[in-house]
Design a protein around this motif. Sequence first.
Motif, PDB file in Angstrom:
ATOM      1  N   LEU A   1      38.393  33.645  44.400  1.00 40.98           N
ATOM      2  CA  LEU A   1      39.647  33.868  43.668  1.00 40.98           C
ATOM      3  C   LEU A   1      39.438  33.731  42.164  1.00 40.98           C
ATOM      4  O   LEU A   1      40.003  34.498  41.376  1.00 40.98           O
ATOM      5  CB  LEU A   1      40.728  32.911  44.163  1.00 40.98           C
ATOM      6  CG  LEU A   1      41.170  33.127  45.617  1.00 40.98           C
ATOM      7  CD1 LEU A   1      42.163  32.055  46.035  1.00 40.98           C
ATOM      8  CD2 LEU A   1      41.759  34.522  45.804  1.00 40.98           C
ATOM      9  N   SER A   2      38.630  32.770  41.765  1.00 36.57           N
ATOM     10  CA  SER A   2      38.335  32.605  40.337  1.00 36.57           C
ATOM     11  C   SER A   2      37.645  33.840  39.783  1.00 36.57           C
ATOM     12  O   SER A   2      37.998  34.333  38.705  1.00 36.57           O
ATOM     13  CB  SER A   2      37.458  31.368  40.146  1.00 36.57           C
ATOM     14  OG  SER A   2      37.074  31.235  38.804  1.00 36.57           O
ATOM     15  N   MET A   3      36.655  34.354  40.512  1.00 31.52           N
ATOM     16  CA  MET A   3      35.924  35.531  40.053  1.00 31.52           C
ATOM     17  C   MET A   3      36.819  36.763  40.019  1.00 31.52           C
ATOM     18  O   MET A   3      36.721  37.588  39.110  1.00 31.52           O
ATOM     19  CB  MET A   3      34.698  35.765  40.929  1.00 31.52           C
ATOM     20  CG  MET A   3      33.617  34.715  40.739  1.00 31.52           C
ATOM     21  SD  MET A   3      32.311  34.899  41.974  1.00 31.52           S
ATOM     22  CE  MET A   3      31.093  33.741  41.348  1.00 31.52           C
ATOM     23  N   LEU A   4      37.694  36.897  40.998  1.00 33.28           N
ATOM     24  CA  LEU A   4      38.622  38.023  41.002  1.00 33.28           C
ATOM     25  C   LEU A   4      39.581  37.968  39.820  1.00 33.28           C
ATOM     26  O   LEU A   4      40.063  38.995  39.353  1.00 33.28           O
ATOM     27  CB  LEU A   4      39.423  38.056  42.314  1.00 33.28           C
ATOM     28  CG  LEU A   4      38.669  38.512  43.554  1.00 33.28           C
ATOM     29  CD1 LEU A   4      39.504  38.268  44.807  1.00 33.28           C
ATOM     30  CD2 LEU A   4      38.280  39.982  43.449  1.00 33.28           C
ATOM     31  N   ASN A   5      39.857  36.770  39.336  1.00 34.21           N
ATOM     32  CA  ASN A   5      40.779  36.584  38.218  1.00 34.21           C
ATOM     33  C   ASN A   5      40.063  36.442  36.882  1.00 34.21           C
ATOM     34  O   ASN A   5      40.666  35.999  35.902  1.00 34.21           O
ATOM     35  CB  ASN A   5      41.654  35.347  38.465  1.00 34.21           C
ATOM     36  CG  ASN A   5      42.712  35.632  39.490  1.00 34.21           C
ATOM     37  OD1 ASN A   5      43.583  36.452  39.259  1.00 34.21           O
ATOM     38  ND2 ASN A   5      42.622  34.977  40.636  1.00 34.21           N
ATOM     39  N   SER A   6      38.809  36.820  36.814  1.00 39.14           N
ATOM     40  CA  SER A   6      38.042  36.689  35.579  1.00 39.14           C
ATOM     41  C   SER A   6      38.726  37.433  34.444  1.00 39.14           C
ATOM     42  O   SER A   6      39.182  38.572  34.604  1.00 39.14           O
ATOM     43  CB  SER A   6      36.630  37.249  35.768  1.00 39.14           C
ATOM     44  OG  SER A   6      35.946  37.246  34.536  1.00 39.14           O
ATOM     45  N   CYS A   7      38.793  36.803  33.288  1.00 37.60           N
ATOM     46  CA  CYS A   7      39.376  37.467  32.119  1.00 37.60           C
ATOM     47  C   CYS A   7      38.334  38.305  31.379  1.00 37.60           C
ATOM     48  O   CYS A   7      38.675  39.059  30.467  1.00 37.60           O
ATOM     49  CB  CYS A   7      40.017  36.449  31.181  1.00 37.60           C
ATOM     50  SG  CYS A   7      38.877  35.227  30.545  1.00 37.60           S
ATOM     51  N   ALA A   8      37.063  38.207  31.756  1.00 38.89           N
ATOM     52  CA  ALA A   8      36.007  39.004  31.120  1.00 38.89           C
ATOM     53  C   ALA A   8      36.012  40.406  31.719  1.00 38.89           C
ATOM     54  O   ALA A   8      36.016  40.574  32.936  1.00 38.89           O
ATOM     55  CB  ALA A   8      34.652  38.337  31.331  1.00 38.89           C
ATOM     56  N   SER A   9      36.003  41.395  30.860  1.00 36.17           N
ATOM     57  CA  SER A   9      35.961  42.786  31.331  1.00 36.17           C
ATOM     58  C   SER A   9      34.578  43.096  31.880  1.00 36.17           C
ATOM     59  O   SER A   9      33.580  42.551  31.409  1.00 36.17           O
ATOM     60  CB  SER A   9      36.281  43.737  30.180  1.00 36.17           C
ATOM     61  OG  SER A   9      37.578  43.489  29.690  1.00 36.17           O
ATOM     62  N   GLY A  10      34.515  43.980  32.856  1.00 35.29           N
ATOM     63  CA  GLY A  10      33.233  44.405  33.406  1.00 35.29           C
ATOM     64  C   GLY A  10      32.705  43.556  34.540  1.00 35.29           C
ATOM     65  O   GLY A  10      31.589  43.759  34.990  1.00 35.29           O
ATOM     66  N   VAL A  11      33.512  42.584  35.010  1.00 35.63           N
ATOM     67  CA  VAL A  11      33.101  41.755  36.141  1.00 35.63           C
ATOM     68  C   VAL A  11      33.691  42.352  37.412  1.00 35.63           C
ATOM     69  O   VAL A  11      34.899  42.524  37.526  1.00 35.63           O
ATOM     70  CB  VAL A  11      33.561  40.287  35.977  1.00 35.63           C
ATOM     71  CG1 VAL A  11      33.226  39.477  37.233  1.00 35.63           C
ATOM     72  CG2 VAL A  11      32.929  39.656  34.744  1.00 35.63           C
ATOM     73  N   THR A  12      32.817  42.668  38.349  1.00 32.25           N
ATOM     74  CA  THR A  12      33.214  43.176  39.654  1.00 32.25           C
ATOM     75  C   THR A  12      32.767  42.153  40.685  1.00 32.25           C
ATOM     76  O   THR A  12      31.722  41.529  40.524  1.00 32.25           O
ATOM     77  CB  THR A  12      32.531  44.531  39.932  1.00 32.25           C
ATOM     78  OG1 THR A  12      32.917  45.444  38.906  1.00 32.25           O
ATOM     79  CG2 THR A  12      32.912  45.089  41.277  1.00 32.25           C
ATOM     80  N   VAL A  13      33.536  41.988  41.749  1.00 32.03           N
ATOM     81  CA  VAL A  13      33.271  40.918  42.713  1.00 32.03           C
ATOM     82  C   VAL A  13      32.995  41.502  44.094  1.00 32.03           C
ATOM     83  O   VAL A  13      33.697  42.410  44.539  1.00 32.03           O
ATOM     84  CB  VAL A  13      34.478  39.950  42.786  1.00 32.03           C
ATOM     85  CG1 VAL A  13      34.178  38.780  43.708  1.00 32.03           C
ATOM     86  CG2 VAL A  13      34.878  39.460  41.394  1.00 32.03           C
TER      87      VAL A  13
END
Length: 181
Positions: free
Chosen positions: A146-158
């Motif tokens: 859930l934390s990774m899905l809500n990352s505020c950094a652009s370009g992060v895919t989970v």
Amino acid sequence: QSNGQGHILITRLAPDVATEIQEQHQLTYINAAHIGYIGDLPSQKTESAIAVITGGTSDYKVAEECAITAEFYGNTVHRIYDVGVAGIHRLLQHLDTIMSAKVIVVIAGMEGALASVVGGLVDVPVIAVPTSVGYGTAFGGVTALLSMLNSCASGVTVVNIDNGFGAAYTANMINHIGENK
């Protein structure tokens, strides 16, 4: 191999099953990653690299599944392990290697914050892999997911929890874009 397929990757391979396969085939088995392959790893690697980064030592199994999969598909892989946010100075010591990668896979449990940190530092795709390890309220990797899905950094895919293979395969496709075949 009898059907002409001499290059086979097997993920989530239990040790006892690997032993059975080794009785009839030349299987290289890496117990720490529960992965095996038949045939040799490619001798020719990509010029561009995939960086595989872990938060902690408990992420090692998933990281090795990822790194070995990427190498199986002919990628240059840089392993940067145990550089989580609890000791962020360890990550910063590897900035040159991280910044030179064409794609990055970040593997972390606990709260999964490392994916956002790395995503905020780089301008290349980051594939985040939450792991099911950790303590406290990790809920088998759901907290990191859930934390990774809500990352505020652009370009992060989970990808899904513990899916080192899926992350590696996607990183492989990105890393091969523009490569001479």
